[in-house]
Structure formats: C-alpha cells, structure tokens
Design an enzyme around this catalytic site. Structure first.
Site, short mmCIF file in Angstrom:
data_model
loop_
_atom_site.label_atom_id
_atom_site.label_comp_id
_atom_site.label_asym_id
_atom_site.label_seq_id
_atom_site.Cartn_x
_atom_site.Cartn_y
_atom_site.Cartn_z
N ASP A 132 4.88 7.67 -10.38
CA ASP A 132 3.63 7.77 -9.63
C ASP A 132 3.93 8.06 -8.18
O ASP A 132 4.80 7.42 -7.58
CB ASP A 132 2.84 6.45 -9.76
N TYR A 134 2.26 9.25 -4.12
CA TYR A 134 1.50 8.58 -3.06
C TYR A 134 1.06 9.68 -2.10
O TYR A 134 1.35 9.64 -0.92
CB TYR A 134 2.48 7.59 -2.41
N HIS A 139 -5.21 7.77 1.75
CA HIS A 139 -4.88 6.57 0.99
C HIS A 139 -3.68 5.84 1.61
O HIS A 139 -3.71 4.63 1.83
CB HIS A 139 -4.57 6.92 -0.47
N ARG A 148 0.05 -3.58 6.18
CA ARG A 148 1.01 -3.72 7.28
C ARG A 148 0.31 -3.45 8.61
O ARG A 148 0.61 -2.48 9.32
CB ARG A 148 2.17 -2.72 7.09
N GLU A 205 -6.93 2.80 -9.47
CA GLU A 205 -6.56 3.92 -8.61
C GLU A 205 -6.95 5.19 -9.34
O GLU A 205 -6.48 5.45 -10.45
CB GLU A 205 -5.06 3.90 -8.29
N GLU A 207 -6.67 8.90 -10.03
CA GLU A 207 -5.60 9.88 -9.82
C GLU A 207 -5.72 11.01 -10.83
O GLU A 207 -6.42 10.89 -11.85
CB GLU A 207 -4.22 9.22 -10.00
N ASP A 239 -4.57 4.22 -12.48
CA ASP A 239 -3.39 3.37 -12.25
C ASP A 239 -3.88 1.97 -11.89
O ASP A 239 -3.99 1.60 -10.72
CB ASP A 239 -2.56 3.99 -11.11
N ARG A 243 -3.44 -6.20 -6.99
CA ARG A 243 -3.05 -6.15 -5.58
C ARG A 243 -2.35 -7.43 -5.12
O ARG A 243 -1.49 -7.38 -4.23
CB ARG A 243 -4.28 -5.91 -4.71
N GLN A 246 1.15 -7.27 -6.48
CA GLN A 246 1.83 -6.18 -5.78
C GLN A 246 2.25 -6.60 -4.36
O GLN A 246 3.38 -6.34 -3.94
CB GLN A 246 0.89 -4.97 -5.73
N TYR A 250 6.39 -6.34 -3.74
CA TYR A 250 6.77 -4.93 -3.56
C TYR A 250 7.87 -4.68 -2.53
O TYR A 250 8.49 -3.62 -2.54
CB TYR A 250 5.53 -4.08 -3.25
N LYS A 259 1.72 -3.19 -11.41
CA LYS A 259 1.18 -1.95 -11.95
C LYS A 259 1.62 -1.64 -13.37
O LYS A 259 1.03 -0.79 -14.03
CB LYS A 259 1.57 -0.77 -11.04
N THR A 263 -1.55 1.70 -17.64
CA THR A 263 -1.98 2.91 -16.94
C THR A 263 -2.78 3.72 -17.94
O THR A 263 -2.26 4.05 -19.01
CB THR A 263 -0.76 3.74 -16.46
N THR A 350 -3.21 7.69 -5.62
CA THR A 350 -4.66 7.49 -5.43
C THR A 350 -5.24 8.63 -4.60
O THR A 350 -4.69 8.99 -3.56
CB THR A 350 -4.90 6.17 -4.69
N GLU A 364 -9.48 0.02 -0.94
CA GLU A 364 -9.99 0.74 0.23
C GLU A 364 -11.51 0.69 0.31
O GLU A 364 -12.08 0.53 1.39
CB GLU A 364 -9.55 2.20 0.16
MN MN Z 1 -1.01 4.88 -8.11
#
Ligand code: MN
Length: 417
Positions: A132, A134, A139, A148, A205, A207, A239, A243, A246, A250, A259, A263, A350, A364
């Site tokens: 996957d 990004y 996104h 962050r 997500e 996609e 996806d 959260r 994750q 991560y 994740k 899927t 995403t 989001e």
């Molecule tokens: Mn994804």
C-alpha cells in the site's frame, strides 16, 4: 460532452449503462447450480461465462496460435490470465468486444450469459504480494498534522519517492465480506500503560488498487514506460485501519496489525484499457523534480469515488489529485530488483483532496474524531461503530461522454470476538 450514439452491442444494454461495451471488467463467479468458480466478464447487468464461449472455438479446432483463453478463464482466479501478459490481455479484450458487438455471435454467446442476481462473486485474484502506497499529498499532509503536530507535515522523502509499506496479502477480501473489529494494544498519550481490547478508532481508507501480471524475474526492474505491460487493471479498495492500534505500533517500521486484519476490494477488476479516456496529467512534480527512474509516461487517472456510511454520502474523493502515478509506484517498487508476481496488488493510498468533502478517511473527515459527522439518520460518528456498513463506488469518463463503472466495495463491521 456528446452522448454516445453507436449501437455498440447486440445485447439490450442502454448506451449510458456504466457497464457497457467500453467497460467489460473481469471477475470470478459461481452459480448455485454450478458452484465451480470461473472467470466472468460483466456486460450490463449480465455476467458472461467467457471461458465457456472461448472453449467452443477451441474444442471445434477453430483457434490458431493465440492465447488459450478457454483454459485460463476456466480457473478459480484471474491469476492464470494475468500470467499471459499484456499481448494476451489486448487480444482477449478485442475478442470480447467482437463477440458482444457483432450479432453473428449471438446464438453462440447467449447461453453463456447469466443474470448478475443469479451469480455469486468471489475474490477475483489470488493475491500474491500486497503493498500500500501513500500517494495523496493532502492525505499525507493531514495525517502528518494529526499524528505528528510538532513536525513538518510531509516527511522529507515524500516528494522524492512514493512511500509504501508491505501489507498482508492473505487478508484481502472481496466486497461484501464482513469485517470483524480488530483487537490489540493501544496507548493514547495520557495512558500510563498500554491497554488491550477492541479498537475504538476503526476507520476506512478510500483507495484504488492496481492488479499486476506478467511476472518478472528477480533482479529486473519495470521502467515507468513499461509499466503498462504489467498493470492489468483497477479495483476499488478499502484499507480498513484501526487508528489506535496504528498510532501505538507504527514507529519505526510502519503499519502492522492496525491494518492487516482486512482489506476489501471490489469484485470487478476494470482493465486499464477501459481507463484510457480517463488519463490525465499528474498534478506536477517539478518542485523538486523527481529522479530519472521515476520519469516517463506517468499518467494520472480521472476516477471519481463516492463513500457512503450507512447510506449517507460522507466523501467524494477525486483520484486525479494523486501526486504519484501507478506507473511510478510500480517502477519504484521494482527499482531495487524486487520481482513482481502474477496477482500482485498495490494500493494507491488514501485518496484525499484539498476540499474537506473529498477526504478519503474518517481520520481526516472528523479530524481524529474531534469533529464528528452527522449521518442522515441523525446519529453521529467519529469512527466506525459495530453494524456500520461502508460502501465505496467509483466511475471514470469513457469515450463519447459514456461512464465507465468501477463497481463497488462494501463491508459491514461486526463486533470484536
Ligand atoms: Mn492505505
């Protein structure tokens, strides 16, 4: 925009049907009275048993040196067909258009058309490797700001390479499969110790997924300009993402259990030939300019998605905004000599645009749950609740103003076990 006028098929399919002769996606189906899985091609609201028709010519000795489509289509996944590569995919599509366009084939083909309502659709590919990416700048920027807040939103490598991670091929499921709420560890910043239990921040997500064929050998690369030899088709991909799991797991190696529990992909794989009219230039990669191995015929795709949560439209993501193209992702995926296998699948990441109504995740859309969505039934959602159904649909512009339908991917959340 002009309306399509060509009577394109002897079948009774309206010219504005999203599964007209310009679409012709591939899937795998079975029937209650014949449970053997086989490759099907959708036309209108019918499914063509393509292998059965191809076998008529083969068994009558009428087929010359061409690919043995009858054999590869009478298998339980698209993988054998994917193995044949681009020349065979092109021949196959031309043959399908021919037998559905010319009335001379009607008597031979008609017995092998089944109503969509009478078939069961299965996972179309045996997924080899799943990756996957990004690739949406909006996104990546939004996630950076949420996860962050004290750092630059985009990581320093983001505009130099399409960032990705390896996912779990064995948990890719077909549209309609229930998704069990995952359980695991989470630790919010105020928590003194990690907590174990069902995820409380289950997300989606939106996609596109790219299906790969024409396997390569270890040590070889796929240049951007040869990507179309290996890019077979497109699925809509959800996806599912926990959260809270994750966020705790991560760093530093990327997504893992947050994740890998499921899927979902659409049952229909739309061939990339059907999306030629949807090709658009990429939004621009001049600042900074990308390295030479990522340059070339790297088109974007003007695919319009819609995300519904329990029937309420919550987002309309636009794939045309994606910064990186599928050809660049495939070139990057193999630039180190990693081979691809028939049935490889990679996700776009995403799809989120600058407009808040085009964000492809609840993370989001609700800004990490702080701005809940109100659904048509008056209830609100930060993240998904048990019993929620998420359905993603998509379409692309076709020739002469027609629409190319990409079908749908849907799934319902079931309680943790
Ligand atoms: Mn994804």
């Amino acid at each position: 925009m002009t309306a399509p006028t060509q009577p394109s098929t002897w079948l009774d399919v309206p010219v504005d049907h999203p599964f007209g002769i310009d679409t012709l996606p591939y899937g795998v189906f079975s029937r209650a009275d014949d449970p053997v899985r086989r490759v099907g091609v959708r036309i209108g609201d019918l499914v063509l048993d393509a292998g059965a028709v191809a076998a008529i010519g083969r068994d009558a000795g009428l087929v010359g040196e061409g690919p043995d489509l009858a054999t590869v289509w009478q298998t339980s996944s698209l993988n054998a067909f994917l193995a044949l590569g681009r020349p065979a995919w092109t021949i196959a599509r031309e043959w399908l258009i021919e037998i559905l366009r010319d009335d001379v084939h009607r008597d031979r083909v008609s017995p092998h058309l089944h109503a969509l309502d009478d078939v069961v659709l299965h996972l179309p590919i045996e997924v080899a490797d799943y990756v996957d990416f990004y690739a949406s700048e909006d996104h990546a920027t939004n996630v950076g700001q949420i996860f962050r807040p004290d750092n630059a939103a985009l990581p320093p490598n983001w505009k130099h390479l399409p960032i990705g991670y390896h996912g779990r091929a064995g948990t890719v499921v077909v549209s309609g499969t229930d998704v069990v709420r995952p359980t695991g560890q989470r630790k919010a910043p105020p928590d003194p110790e990690p907590v174990f239990g069902p995820s409380i921040r289950l997300d989606i997500e939106a996609e596109l997924g790219y299906v790969v064929g024409g396997a390569t050998t270890l040590g070889s690369r796929i240049p951007v300009d040869e990507a179309m030899d290996h890019l077979f088709g497109v699925v809509i991909l959800n996806d599912w993402s926990a959260r809270d799991l994750q966020a705790w797991e991560y760093v530093p190696l990327g997504p893992f259990l947050g994740k890998s529990f499921a899927t979902s992909v659409s049952a229909w794989v739309t061939p990339l030939e059907a999306l030629v009219p949807a090709r658009v230039p990429l939004p621009g990669q001049s600042d900074p300019e990308v390295l030479p191995y990522l340059r070339g015929d790297a088109f974007g795709l003007d695919v319009h998605l819609e995300v519904r949560l329990n029937g309420t439209v919550v987002s309309r993501p636009e794939h045309a905004v994606m910064y990186w193209s599928p050809a660049q992702m495939l070139a990057h995926l193999t630039v180190n000599g990693a081979s691809v296998r028939d049935g490889d699948l990679f996700g776009s990441g995403t799809i989120s645009g600058p407009d808040p109504g085009s964000r492809g995740s609840l993370l989001e859309l609700t800004w990490n749950g702080t701005e809940p969505l109100t659904l048509d039934d008056g209830t609100t959602r930060g993240f998904l609740e048990d019993g929620d159904t998420v359905t993603m649909t998509a379409w692309a512009p076709g020739p002469g103003g027609a629409r190319i339908g990409l079908g749908e991917v849907t799934g319902t959340v079931r309680p943790a076990r």
